[in-house]
Design a protein around this motif. Structure first.
Motif, PDB file in Angstrom:
ATOM      1  N   GLY A  64      15.872  57.218  23.857  1.00 39.15           N
ATOM      2  CA  GLY A  64      15.300  58.212  22.960  1.00 39.15           C
ATOM      3  C   GLY A  64      15.407  59.630  23.462  1.00 39.15           C
ATOM      4  N   HIS A  65      16.338  59.894  24.399  1.00 41.03           N
ATOM      5  CA  HIS A  65      16.509  61.253  24.897  1.00 41.03           C
ATOM      6  C   HIS A  65      17.059  62.140  23.778  1.00 41.03           C
ATOM      7  CE1 HIS A  65      16.672  60.325  29.495  1.00 41.03           C
ATOM      8  NE2 HIS A  65      15.759  59.620  28.864  1.00 41.03           N
ATOM      9  N   PRO A  66      16.779  63.434  23.778  1.00 44.41           N
ATOM     10  CA  PRO A  66      17.318  64.334  22.744  1.00 44.41           C
ATOM     11  C   PRO A  66      18.849  64.397  22.822  1.00 44.41           C
ATOM     12  CG  PRO A  66      16.292  65.586  24.526  1.00 44.41           C
ATOM     13  CD  PRO A  66      15.931  64.150  24.756  1.00 44.41           C
ATOM     14  N   ARG A 112      26.337  54.880  18.612  1.00 43.30           N
ATOM     15  CA  ARG A 112      25.098  55.113  19.343  1.00 43.30           C
ATOM     16  C   ARG A 112      23.904  54.815  18.465  1.00 43.30           C
ATOM     17  NH1 ARG A 112      25.196  60.890  21.361  1.00 43.30           N
ATOM     18  NH2 ARG A 112      22.975  60.797  20.908  1.00 43.30           N
ATOM     19  N   ILE A 113      23.041  53.955  18.946  1.00 42.24           N
ATOM     20  CA  ILE A 113      21.864  53.583  18.174  1.00 42.24           C
ATOM     21  C   ILE A 113      21.002  54.804  17.883  1.00 42.24           C
ATOM     22  CG2 ILE A 113      20.466  52.988  20.208  1.00 42.24           C
ATOM     23  CD1 ILE A 113      19.338  50.646  18.526  1.00 42.24           C
ATOM     24  N   ASP A 114      20.528  54.900  16.660  1.00 45.24           N
ATOM     25  CA  ASP A 114      19.692  55.990  16.163  1.00 45.24           C
ATOM     26  C   ASP A 114      20.420  57.327  16.121  1.00 45.24           C
ATOM     27  OD1 ASP A 114      17.502  54.302  15.767  1.00 45.24           O
ATOM     28  OD2 ASP A 114      16.815  54.580  17.826  1.00 45.24           O
ATOM     29  N   ARG A 115      21.735  57.281  16.314  1.00 41.75           N
ATOM     30  CA  ARG A 115      22.561  58.493  16.171  1.00 41.75           C
ATOM     31  C   ARG A 115      23.630  58.283  15.104  1.00 41.75           C
ATOM     32  NH1 ARG A 115      24.884  62.306  14.945  1.00 41.75           N
ATOM     33  NH2 ARG A 115      25.648  64.063  16.197  1.00 41.75           N
ATOM     34  N   THR A 116      24.395  57.204  15.222  1.00 40.25           N
ATOM     35  CA  THR A 116      25.387  56.895  14.195  1.00 40.25           C
ATOM     36  C   THR A 116      25.058  55.599  13.453  1.00 40.25           C
ATOM     37  OG1 THR A 116      26.804  55.843  15.871  1.00 40.25           O
ATOM     38  CG2 THR A 116      27.252  58.161  15.322  1.00 40.25           C
ATOM     39  N   PHE A 117      24.102  54.842  13.955  1.00 41.68           N
ATOM     40  CA  PHE A 117      23.613  53.678  13.228  1.00 41.68           C
ATOM     41  C   PHE A 117      22.192  53.377  13.678  1.00 41.68           C
ATOM     42  CE2 PHE A 117      24.935  51.723  17.165  1.00 41.68           C
ATOM     43  CZ  PHE A 117      24.083  50.633  17.348  1.00 41.68           C
ATOM     44  N   LYS A 118      21.477  52.653  12.843  1.00 43.00           N
ATOM     45  CA  LYS A 118      20.140  52.216  13.222  1.00 43.00           C
ATOM     46  C   LYS A 118      19.996  50.742  12.909  1.00 43.00           C
ATOM     47  CE  LYS A 118      17.939  53.626   8.842  1.00 43.00           C
ATOM     48  NZ  LYS A 118      16.866  54.466   8.243  1.00 43.00           N
ATOM     49  N   ILE A 119      19.025  50.121  13.535  1.00 40.92           N
ATOM     50  CA  ILE A 119      18.766  48.698  13.324  1.00 40.92           C
ATOM     51  C   ILE A 119      17.524  48.555  12.462  1.00 40.92           C
ATOM     52  CG2 ILE A 119      18.231  46.503  14.437  1.00 40.92           C
ATOM     53  CD1 ILE A 119      19.791  47.449  16.860  1.00 40.92           C
ATOM     54  N   THR A 120      17.654  47.813  11.381  1.00 41.12           N
ATOM     55  CA  THR A 120      16.538  47.583  10.470  1.00 41.12           C
ATOM     56  C   THR A 120      16.240  46.088  10.420  1.00 41.12           C
ATOM     57  OG1 THR A 120      17.866  47.195   8.479  1.00 41.12           O
ATOM     58  CG2 THR A 120      17.437  49.494   9.098  1.00 41.12           C
ATOM     59  N   ALA A 121      15.226  45.735   9.667  1.00 39.80           N
ATOM     60  CA  ALA A 121      14.883  44.321   9.509  1.00 39.80           C
ATOM     61  C   ALA A 121      16.010  43.549   8.837  1.00 39.80           C
ATOM     62  CB  ALA A 121      13.603  44.196   8.690  1.00 39.80           C
ATOM     63  N   ASP A 122      16.855  44.257   8.104  1.00 38.36           N
ATOM     64  CA  ASP A 122      17.965  43.616   7.398  1.00 38.36           C
ATOM     65  C   ASP A 122      19.281  43.709   8.165  1.00 38.36           C
ATOM     66  OD1 ASP A 122      16.344  42.936   5.180  1.00 38.36           O
ATOM     67  OD2 ASP A 122      16.522  44.997   4.444  1.00 38.36           O
TER      68      ASP A 122
END
Length: 209
Positions: A64-66, A112-122
């Motif tokens: 979670g670094h900037p 990069r997670i939370d930068r170019t993609f994120k993980i959701t429940a789906d």
């Protein structure tokens, strides 16, 4: 303004057959588009080679670094080149049935997670806008069609990688054989010219990122 990002992944650099064919098409496109302010960004992934992933990068990318963290600077540069493009052109060999190490390294910096993609429940959700992509694949052996003699893990892998970050408009052109004849080369040249990034689909407008 229109922008094509051209990634070259062969150890032979821009002297490789695939890169030469892609570059020919790119130069013709630039000549036709020069009055519109169109431009291209060329990144040779082999010269100079991309920096290896560091421990600091690995920690920063999941902590979670900037995005301004110095450890993420190189990743941010590569992601910026991609997000600022309207189209992506990739010229790559098939190494050991899949992408070469230099292209895999570019992927590792861009996904990069939370930068170019994120993980959701789906599942995963891409954070980048879709755009046309053309991948020109050079392979020493036959890898597609009924006469294929070797497996192809490159195609499904690249489709999955790009879809993970939100890019699904992907075309592949294959030029197999260690020394393809003139007819095969001309056929590939024609396919490139007819691909979406060099025709009407190129005018696809990016959504807000």
């Amino acid at each position: 303004m229109k922008n094509i990002l051209f990634l070259q992944a062969s150890p032979h650099g821009f002297d490789s057959l695939g890169a030469r064919l892609a570059h020919e098409a790119l130069m013709r496109w630039q000549w036709h588009e020069q009055r519109s302010g169109a431009y291209s960004v060329l990144r040779n992934l082999t010269e100079p080679p991309l920096s290896a992933l560091s421990r600091d990068y690995a920690l920063a990318s999941v902590s979670g670094h900037p995005n301004t963290d110095p450890a993420l600077e190189y990743s941010e540069q590569l992601i910026a080149e991609l997000t600022q493009s309207d189209c992506l052109l990739i010229s790559t060999p098939m190494h050991n049935f899949t992408v070469p190490a230099v292209l895999k390294l570019w992927i590792d910096f861009v996904l990069r997670i939370d930068r170019t993609f994120k993980i959701t429940a789906d599942g995963t959700f891409g954070l980048l806008a879709d755009r046309p992509v053309l991948v020109l694949v050079r392979s020493g052996g036959l890898s597609i069609g009924e006469t294929a003699r070797q497996p192809d893990f490159l195609t499904p892998y690249l489709k999955l990688v790009l879809a993970t970050i939100g890019i699904t408009m992907v075309e592949f052109i294959y030029l197999d054989g260690i020394a393809p004849d003139d007819a095969a080369i001309d056929a590939a040249r024609g396919e490139i010219a007819r691909s979406s990034i060099f025709t009407s689909a190129f005018h696809h407008q990016r959504d807000a990122l």
